[in-house]
Structure formats: C-alpha cells, structure tokens
Motif scaffolding. Structure first.
Motif: not given
Length: 406
Positions: A231-238, A291-295, A336-346
């Motif tokens: 999903y990080l690779i897909e996000a980078a493509a966008r 750093l991205v942790l797209p678990s 505040v200490s980072g950003l959270l996103v929904p899982p599996a959402d590039p």
C-alpha cells in the motif's frame, strides 16, 4: 530480586537479532541489581551459555539435527511447511515443562516471567509446582488472534492461564482489550520500546521537500502482508506527479519478489535491503525524511501488536505516519505525534505523506512531539519502573512459607 524470563527464542550469539527490546530490558534489570536470567529452547543441541552477560538456560526437546522449531523463523511458519515440525510442539512443551521444573527445584526465583503464554504458561505452571514464585504473563497479541482464528479450543487454556497468574500484562491497549474479551481479569499495559540511542536532543533533520531532492520514505519491517508495504508502493505511485519520492525498505520476508514486481510495475524507486547491521540501520534513520508503517489486518486476521519501528523513528526525531490498527494508536496520537490513516487505503496514505512532506514546519512539530511522547510514555526509565512495580506487587501477593504450610 531473581527473575527468570521464559521465552520461545533468545539470541544465540551477537549476530542474532531476536527481540532486541527484551535483551535491553534484561540488561537494564541486571544493571539495577536484579538477577535476571533466561530460560529458552535449544537450537540444534545448543547448551547453556551467556549472552551479553545474561545467563541463558537452554533445554533439549528433540534430536539435534531437527531441533529448530524456533529461532531462525517462527514456529508457525515451520509447522506450515513440514509434518515433522507439526508434530514437534508436543515434545517441545513437555520437555520445557520438565526442564523448568528441574531448574526451579535447583534454583530459587522470585518471579517467573512468561512471554508468549500460549503455550508457555504451562512452563510457568511447572515452575510454580517446583518452587513457590510469582508468575507474570506478557501477551503480545498475535497469540490471542491465533486462538480466536484457528485454535478456538484453546480459549479455555487462555482463561486458565490468566486466572492462575499473579499478574497479566499486555503490550498495548488493543491487546489488553483482546484479553478481556476472553477472560475477566485485571490487565496492566506495559509496552516494549526502542533499543536505539536515536539523536538525543539534536534537532530534526530538515525535510528534502522543496530543494529538488526526492523525499526519502523509510519502511522497516518484515516483508509480509501484515506490514502493508504494497500500500505504501501504491501510495507512492499516486504521488509520482505531485512530489519526488523514494522508498527505502529494510527487512526480509516471503513477499519480497511480489513487492519488487509491484514497484517495477508502478515505476517506483524502492531500495530493498535485507536485515542490516545496527550501524547501517542507524544511518538509514539519519538520512530519511519520514517513516511510514502502513500495517493492515491480514488475511489471517493478524495485525500490528505495537509497532516498535515507530518508536525507533521517534528516537531519531523523524515524523511518522501509520495505520490506525492494533497497538499503533498507543504510540501515535493523530495530528500530534504523527499521522494515522485507515489501513489498506493508499490514497489516504499518499495524502498524509504529501501533507507532511509539503509542510516542513508541521513535520518538525510532529517529529518533536513524537520524541517527547517517546520520552514520557515509552522511555526505558518509565518501562523498567513499571516492571519493577509489577514484580513487587506479584511477589507480595504470594503466601509466606509459614502460611503455605498451615
């Protein structure tokens, strides 16, 4: 205080990268004056030894040639591939019970600390049968999901283990919730943390955005579905037409070939690296922007127990972006200490990366807040103090020798 840690695997030598946070915890316990030791299975016949000054008691459970259920890879992965290893858990557990009983008849421990209570709680029970000691369980989350998903007949075992323990501990609020779904017992939450020194009080690295250089996005973790690197690779493509970016992916795993093919297909620059020495990992943190942790929650229902890579990044004052799953929200306070996103959402992941990369002031604020959160909530001083309190309370609850005879 004499503390015996019961584990499924522990470093065999300095080249082994197994549970570095646990090694650091035990080192700190010993430095504080506790006699902390380890009980672990043998590997191809290995005997008792010391690792980093820590006494390690190894027990034999099979013929040396095949004695490799743990260590180099997870027991679950080995068991999926081999009938022999599917038969091995029974001798593994039984031999461990007998060996811990003998050790605790010979040695006195104040606390027996069981990591991975499914099935190691049986070792804790055997230790207590040999000699009175406080039993503390630490759950990491994945073992609970194994029980719920594939081994529901062990639900009663988990309840039995938790009710017989003197203290039950979870590594995250999410894992504590999963325990309480199965059994009504008090659960303390004590995370593990980074073993890296980080940047200290040095200011955050200036973002590459705006100076023509591509933003370096760091990913650290196993190359498995759960970690969500696809999903990080897909996000980078966008992001390709919106900002220059490159990904540095550090880790090994069965998804490597598929992820490399996806990166080629999407025309994304991904620097795939295997497990690297600490010096190289240190350099990767120093030279990365985000750093991205797209678990995600994978096909087996498993997800991130905590997300220690986020803490590693915070120690280097790097802004972090991660999925809102598992124990990650314990670390990252969204906005505040980072950003959270929904899982599996590039798309959401791409938007978050662009937001951080495009606003250096905001990125710096996230990075500094992350480092402060690490210092106040996840520092070793905080964690070791909590463990000392757990051990004292657990030990104090034991009946005295005289009362146990009356």
């Amino acid at each position: 205080m004499r503390i015996l840690h019961l584990v499924t695997a522990f470093p065999r030598d300095e080249r082994d990268i197994i549970a570095p946070w646990l090694v650091e915890l035990i080192k700190r316990q010993r430095a504080a004056g506790h006699d902390a030791q380890v009980f672990a299975p043998s590997y191809h016949g290995s005997a008792d030894h010391e690792f980093a000054g820590i006494p390690v008691h190894r027990f034999r459970y099979f013929f040396a040639r095949w004695e490799a259920l743990t260590h180099d890879e997870s027991a679950a992965d080995r068991m999926r591939r081999s009938l022999l290893y599917r038969l091995m858990p029974a001798p593994f557990v039984m031999a461990g019970m007998f060996a811990i009983w003998r050790l605790c008849r010979r040695e006195r421990y104040d606390v027996v600390h069981v990591h991975w209570p499914v099935p190691l709680a049986l070792w804790g029970w055997a230790a207590r049968r040999a000699r009175r000691a406080a039993v503390v369980l630490t759950f990491y989350g994945i073992e609970l999901r194994w029980v719920k998903r594939a081994l529901p007949f062990l639900t009663g075992f988990v309840r039995w283990a938790c009710r017989r323990a003197d203290r039950v501990v979870a590594i995250s609020s999410e894992t504590a919730r999963e325990i309480r779904e199965l059994v009504d017992v008090p659960v303390d939450v004590i995370p593990y943390t980074t073993s890296f020194p980080g940047r200290g009080d040095a200011p955050p690295r200036a973002l590459a955005s705006g100076d023509g250089r591509p933003v370096t996005i760091l990913f650290v973790g196993r190359l498995v579905e759960l970690k969500g690197l696809a999903y990080l690779i897909e996000a980078a493509a966008r992001l390709r037409d919106r900002m220059p970016a490159r990904i540095v992916a550090i880790g090994i795993g069965p998804e490597r070939e598929r992820l490399e093919a996806l990166a080629r297909e999407r025309n994304i620059a991904v620097d795939f690296r295997n497990k690297v020495p600490d010096t190289e990992l240190h350099l990767a943190f120093l030279t990365s922007d985000i750093l991205v942790l797209p678990s995600i929650i994978d096909a087996r229902g498993d997800t991130e127990g905590l997300g220690v890579a986020l803490l590693d990044a915070m120690s280097y004052c790097i802004p972090v972006i991660a999925s809102r799953v598992g124990g990650i929200p314990d670390i990252v306070e969204d906005g505040v200490s980072g950003l959270l996103v929904p899982p599996a959402d590039p798309q959401a992941l791409a938007d978050a990366i662009e937001r951080v990369a495009g606003d250096p002031v905001f990125a710096r604020r996230l990075a500094e807040a992350g480092r402060e959160r690490l210092r106040t909530r996840f520092s070793w001083d905080v964690i070791t103090t909590k463990w000392d309190a757990i051990y004292r309370v657990a030990s104090a609850a034991l009946p005295s020798a005289s009362s146990s005879r009356s």
